[in-house]
Enzyme design. Structure first.
Site, mmCIF file in Angstrom:
data_model
loop_
_atom_site.group_PDB
_atom_site.id
_atom_site.type_symbol
_atom_site.label_atom_id
_atom_site.label_comp_id
_atom_site.label_asym_id
_atom_site.label_seq_id
_atom_site.Cartn_x
_atom_site.Cartn_y
_atom_site.Cartn_z
ATOM 1 N N ALA A 65 2.635 16.385 12.646
ATOM 2 C CA ALA A 65 1.567 15.987 13.671
ATOM 3 C C ALA A 65 0.351 15.383 12.711
ATOM 4 O O ALA A 65 0.441 15.549 11.816
ATOM 5 C CB ALA A 65 1.227 16.977 14.319
ATOM 6 N N GLY A 109 5.977 18.414 12.373
ATOM 7 C CA GLY A 109 6.157 17.906 13.568
ATOM 8 C C GLY A 109 7.430 16.818 13.524
ATOM 9 O O GLY A 109 8.214 16.700 14.564
ATOM 10 N N GLU A 112 10.425 18.710 13.302
ATOM 11 C CA GLU A 112 10.786 19.294 14.599
ATOM 12 C C GLU A 112 11.463 18.384 15.580
ATOM 13 O O GLU A 112 12.181 18.510 16.493
ATOM 14 C CB GLU A 112 9.626 20.047 15.235
ATOM 15 N N GLU A 132 3.410 23.454 7.474
ATOM 16 C CA GLU A 132 2.115 23.827 8.280
ATOM 17 C C GLU A 132 1.515 24.949 7.482
ATOM 18 O O GLU A 132 -0.054 24.799 7.854
ATOM 19 C CB GLU A 132 2.568 24.032 9.804
HETATM 20 N N1 DAK Z 1 -1.451 13.411 9.530
HETATM 21 C C1 DAK Z 1 -2.126 12.381 9.463
HETATM 22 N N2 DAK Z 1 -2.229 11.357 8.384
HETATM 23 C C2 DAK Z 1 -0.965 11.542 7.411
HETATM 24 C C3 DAK Z 1 -0.118 12.596 7.748
HETATM 25 C C4 DAK Z 1 -0.346 13.547 8.740
HETATM 26 N N3 DAK Z 1 0.528 14.381 9.044
HETATM 27 N N4 DAK Z 1 0.789 12.412 6.616
HETATM 28 C C5 DAK Z 1 0.469 11.491 5.965
HETATM 29 N N5 DAK Z 1 -0.925 10.842 6.662
HETATM 30 C C6 DAK Z 1 -1.580 9.821 5.756
HETATM 31 C C7 DAK Z 1 -2.364 10.134 4.552
HETATM 32 O O1 DAK Z 1 -3.751 10.758 5.044
HETATM 33 C C8 DAK Z 1 -2.491 8.768 4.163
HETATM 34 O O2 DAK Z 1 -3.366 8.106 4.827
HETATM 35 P P1 DAK Z 1 -4.661 7.338 4.106
HETATM 36 O O3 DAK Z 1 -5.390 8.208 3.095
HETATM 37 O O4 DAK Z 1 -4.047 6.226 3.109
HETATM 38 O O5 DAK Z 1 -5.515 6.731 4.913
HETATM 39 C C9 DAK Z 1 -1.328 7.816 4.498
HETATM 40 O O6 DAK Z 1 -0.586 8.678 5.786
HETATM 41 C C10 DAK Z 1 -0.174 8.105 3.377
HETATM 42 O O7 DAK Z 1 -0.137 9.403 2.887
HETATM 43 P P2 DAK Z 1 -0.314 9.901 1.183
HETATM 44 O O8 DAK Z 1 -1.303 8.943 0.561
HETATM 45 O O9 DAK Z 1 -0.309 11.329 1.324
HETATM 46 O O10 DAK Z 1 1.378 9.777 0.581
HETATM 47 P P3 DAK Z 1 2.055 10.389 -0.583
HETATM 48 O O11 DAK Z 1 3.415 9.736 -0.565
HETATM 49 O O12 DAK Z 1 1.336 10.658 -1.550
HETATM 50 O O13 DAK Z 1 2.375 11.748 0.207
HETATM 51 C C11 DAK Z 1 3.325 13.339 1.872
HETATM 52 C C12 DAK Z 1 3.242 11.879 1.146
HETATM 53 C C13 DAK Z 1 4.305 13.312 3.155
HETATM 54 C C14 DAK Z 1 3.770 14.221 0.816
HETATM 55 C C15 DAK Z 1 1.619 13.540 2.201
HETATM 56 O O14 DAK Z 1 1.173 12.724 3.011
HETATM 57 C C16 DAK Z 1 1.589 14.828 3.211
HETATM 58 O O15 DAK Z 1 1.733 16.179 2.600
HETATM 59 N N6 DAK Z 1 1.441 14.700 4.303
HETATM 60 C C17 DAK Z 1 1.092 16.037 5.434
HETATM 61 C C18 DAK Z 1 2.227 16.693 5.709
HETATM 62 C C19 DAK Z 1 2.143 17.868 6.497
HETATM 63 O O16 DAK Z 1 1.361 18.737 6.062
HETATM 64 N N7 DAK Z 1 2.889 17.725 7.558
HETATM 65 C C20 DAK Z 1 2.549 18.665 8.884
HETATM 66 C C21 DAK Z 1 1.619 18.306 9.625
HETATM 67 S S1 DAK Z 1 0.999 19.816 10.928
HETATM 68 C C22 DAK Z 1 2.354 21.522 18.284
HETATM 69 C C23 DAK Z 1 3.659 21.096 17.772
HETATM 70 C C24 DAK Z 1 3.834 20.571 16.475
HETATM 71 C C25 DAK Z 1 2.781 20.678 15.652
HETATM 72 C C26 DAK Z 1 1.478 20.810 16.313
HETATM 73 C C27 DAK Z 1 1.320 21.551 17.401
HETATM 74 N N8 DAK Z 1 2.052 21.979 19.646
HETATM 75 C C28 DAK Z 1 3.210 22.242 20.624
HETATM 76 C C29 DAK Z 1 0.699 22.867 19.770
HETATM 77 C C30 DAK Z 1 3.116 20.025 14.327
HETATM 78 C C31 DAK Z 1 2.094 20.225 13.258
HETATM 79 C C32 DAK Z 1 2.469 19.641 11.963
HETATM 80 O O17 DAK Z 1 3.487 18.722 11.836
#
Ligand code: DAK
Length: 258
Positions: A65, A109, A112, A132
């Protein structure tokens, strides 16, 4: 319909929906999920579509997400907006088969969403995870529930508590994905699987999807009853007559969804 965050291509009975926010690794925001739901519902209603593929880019199916969209929200915002809740339900209501073709990151997400599809074909570069916990929250759209059903308690706990990623090989051996293919062949193999599904009776493939999903919602005895009644019901279709006649006449069946 013109979309901003997805690309839809319908050809040869298959609708392929590509998540398209390359700058954010296809992070799921409200707009993307709303557009995805609309495209899925259009494909479900279209007589030109018999199977649906959901995919992302080579680098990311979806990295979760959109953290930027969520970061400043309060408990009240999340609850009042029923954040992502309506979209999850809309995806669950799709009756036609959906294949997730996953290359690169399928995190949070993204993992998921892939699990909400009917099965997952992964490229050898795929990485699955529920990170998360690193953000001070937990999975919210099936990462604790569907993942536990896919891979069992121990691995689901491991993934949700440590936030570690699972590679394609581990995802295959633990039952998260149905097959792993070389990255370059991902769409070819997925389209080939989708074509196989599209050649079946849509009445039968929708019944099969519904019956397998029932396995996760009920007891074995009730599930077996449901399956048997659905099986009997398919004998009311012309496609059952055609399928069995084609077998006896040693020819390909021509299903008409009747
Ligand atoms: N959100 C926003 N931006 C993201 C992102 C994300 N999840 N993942 C990557 N990006 C963006 C980065 O910020 C970066 O943007 P700039 O800085 O260039 O502007 C760009 O994508 C490229 O990412 P990286 O520079 O970080 O790329 P790397 O190859 O170095 O790393 C990575 C890739 C996938 C390991 C890293 O980007 C990363 O750790 N991303 C976050 C992964 C994460 O934590 N995912 C979980 C998010 S929380 C709900 C249901 C579901 C959910 C919520 C509520 N309800 C029913 C209430 C779900 C929650 C989630 O998924």
């Amino acid at each position: 319909m013109a979309y901003e965050t997805i690309i839809v291509d319908t050809a040869d009975d298959v609708a392929t929906i590509r998540l398209n926010r390359p700058d954010a690794l296809n992070a799921l925001n409200q707009m993307l999920l709303n557009e995805l739901c609309t495209a899925l519902e259009e494909a479900d209603a279209s007589d030109k579509v018999r199977c649906i593929v959901v995919t992302g880019s080579e680098k990311a199916f979806a990295a979760g997400a959109d953290i930027t969209e969520m970061a400043d929200k309060s408990y009240v915002d999340m609850t009042a907006q029923a954040y992502f809740q309506n979209q999850s339900r809309r995806i669950e209501q799709i009756r036609k088969p959906i294949i997730a073709a996953v290359s690169g990151y399928a995190l949070g997400g993204g993992c998921e969403l892939a699990m909400m599809c009917d099965f997952i074909i992964a490229s050898d570069t795929a990485k699955f995870g529920q990170p998360e916990i690193n953000l001070g929250v937990i999975a919210g759209m099936g990462g604790t529930q569907r993942l536990a059903r896919y891979v069992g308690k121990s691995k689901a706990m491991d993934m949700n508590l440590t936030g570690r990623f699972m590679d394609a090989e581990e995802a295959l051996s633990s039952g998260l994905v149905s097959r792993v293919v070389p990255a370059k062949k991902l769409m070819e193999e997925t389209q080939s699987a989708a074509q196989k599904i599209a050649a079946k009776s849509l009445l039968a493939s929708m019944a099969a999807k519904d019956a397998v999903n029932r396995a996760f919602e009920t007891t074995l005895a009730e599930g077996l009853n449901y399956e048997r009644r659905t099986f009997y019901g398919l004998f009311a279709t012309q496609d059952q007559k055609e399928g069995m006649a084609a077998f006896q006449e040693k020819r390909e069946a021509q299903f008409r969804d009747k």
